[in-house]
Design an enzyme around this catalytic site. Sequence first.
Site, PDB file in Angstrom:
ATOM      1  N   THR A 110      -7.645  69.828  25.758  1.00  0.00           N
ATOM      2  CA  THR A 110      -7.250  69.070  24.570  1.00  0.00           C
ATOM      3  C   THR A 110      -8.016  69.630  23.378  1.00  0.00           C
ATOM      4  OG1 THR A 110      -6.917  67.108  25.933  1.00  0.00           O
ATOM      5  CG2 THR A 110      -7.083  66.776  23.551  1.00  0.00           C
ATOM      6  N   LYS A 186      -0.428  64.934  23.568  1.00  0.00           N
ATOM      7  CA  LYS A 186      -1.735  64.585  24.142  1.00  0.00           C
ATOM      8  C   LYS A 186      -2.546  63.728  23.174  1.00  0.00           C
ATOM      9  CE  LYS A 186      -5.048  64.412  27.115  1.00  0.00           C
ATOM     10  NZ  LYS A 186      -5.862  65.541  27.578  1.00  0.00           N
ATOM     11  N   LYS A 255     -14.883  63.765  20.464  1.00  0.00           N
ATOM     12  CA  LYS A 255     -14.054  64.902  20.058  1.00  0.00           C
ATOM     13  C   LYS A 255     -12.574  64.516  19.956  1.00  0.00           C
ATOM     14  CE  LYS A 255     -12.484  67.543  23.096  1.00  0.00           C
ATOM     15  NZ  LYS A 255     -11.233  67.758  23.910  1.00  0.00           N
TER      16      LYS A 255
END
Length: 310
Positions: A110, A186, A255
């Site tokens: 990701t 995602k 993140k």
Amino acid sequence: MTDVGWVGLGAMGSPMASCLAAAGHHVTAYDIDPARAEALADAGVRTGTSAAAVADGAEVLAIMVATPDQAESVLFGAGAGEGDVAGTGQAGGGAAAALAAGSVVLVLATVGPAAVRSWAHRLAERGVELVDAPVSGGTARAAAGELVAMVSGPEAAVTRVQPLLDVLASRAPLAGPTAGDGQKVKLVNQLLCGVHIAVAAEALAFAEAIGLDAGACWEIIRHGAAASFILDDRGERMLHGPFDQPRSALDIFVKDMGLVTDAARAADYPTPLATTAEQLYLAGRRAGLGRLDDSAVIELLRGKHEGAGA
């Protein structure tokens, strides 16, 4: 069978690489921690000395690292030196230079759509295609080959990596024809997961605060309308730990929620719940929980760390 170079052997990457080797693919793997690759020798995974070394001769280079900067370093050597995941030891180096024309880079991490689009363009100049296929499902599903992959990229390249996706994922739907489309899906997934983890922590800490046995409460509500994979999976870890054996580190959601809110701002789209969850994960990192399991965020809401309630 496919000759696969693999970079990144963390909590998800190790079982995924092992699955490919068990299925008969020829996997040579590299991680900045050599012990991680060496530990997979019995699973049939060979050890590479650098990202460039595992890319040399690979038909597919799979990348399963934690951050966009790490993937950039793997491919192009940017930022070589401290934190040089590629292990190339020189600026401007990296795996891309070792890939043969006609090979495919498979991004399973990701990292956000902007980074993937940039890499696809730069790799195309070398005759290398990129398939964007971030995965979701957790470590147990990674070991069982039952992840969900959100796939995007050129049709021919997707077809070439399909045998690998068939091993790694029980579902690998096409999210779009352009690299970066999978990353966008995602981000939607991570918005939901990030908020779910935060609200599960708040709910279970709330149960404790009002004098309930949180474990008994969890057993009741996880079979009702509030049931979810996250409540089952993270709820159990929030109640029973251990936090110091991370299946997904809290830093990962710092993140990922940052990627979500960055993309939202670029689209002028408000994300009030995602932004609140992001702040909770940032508070967790500041309190020293970043390398612990993400379920440790409940400790903030229990008031056990500086920054509780932030």
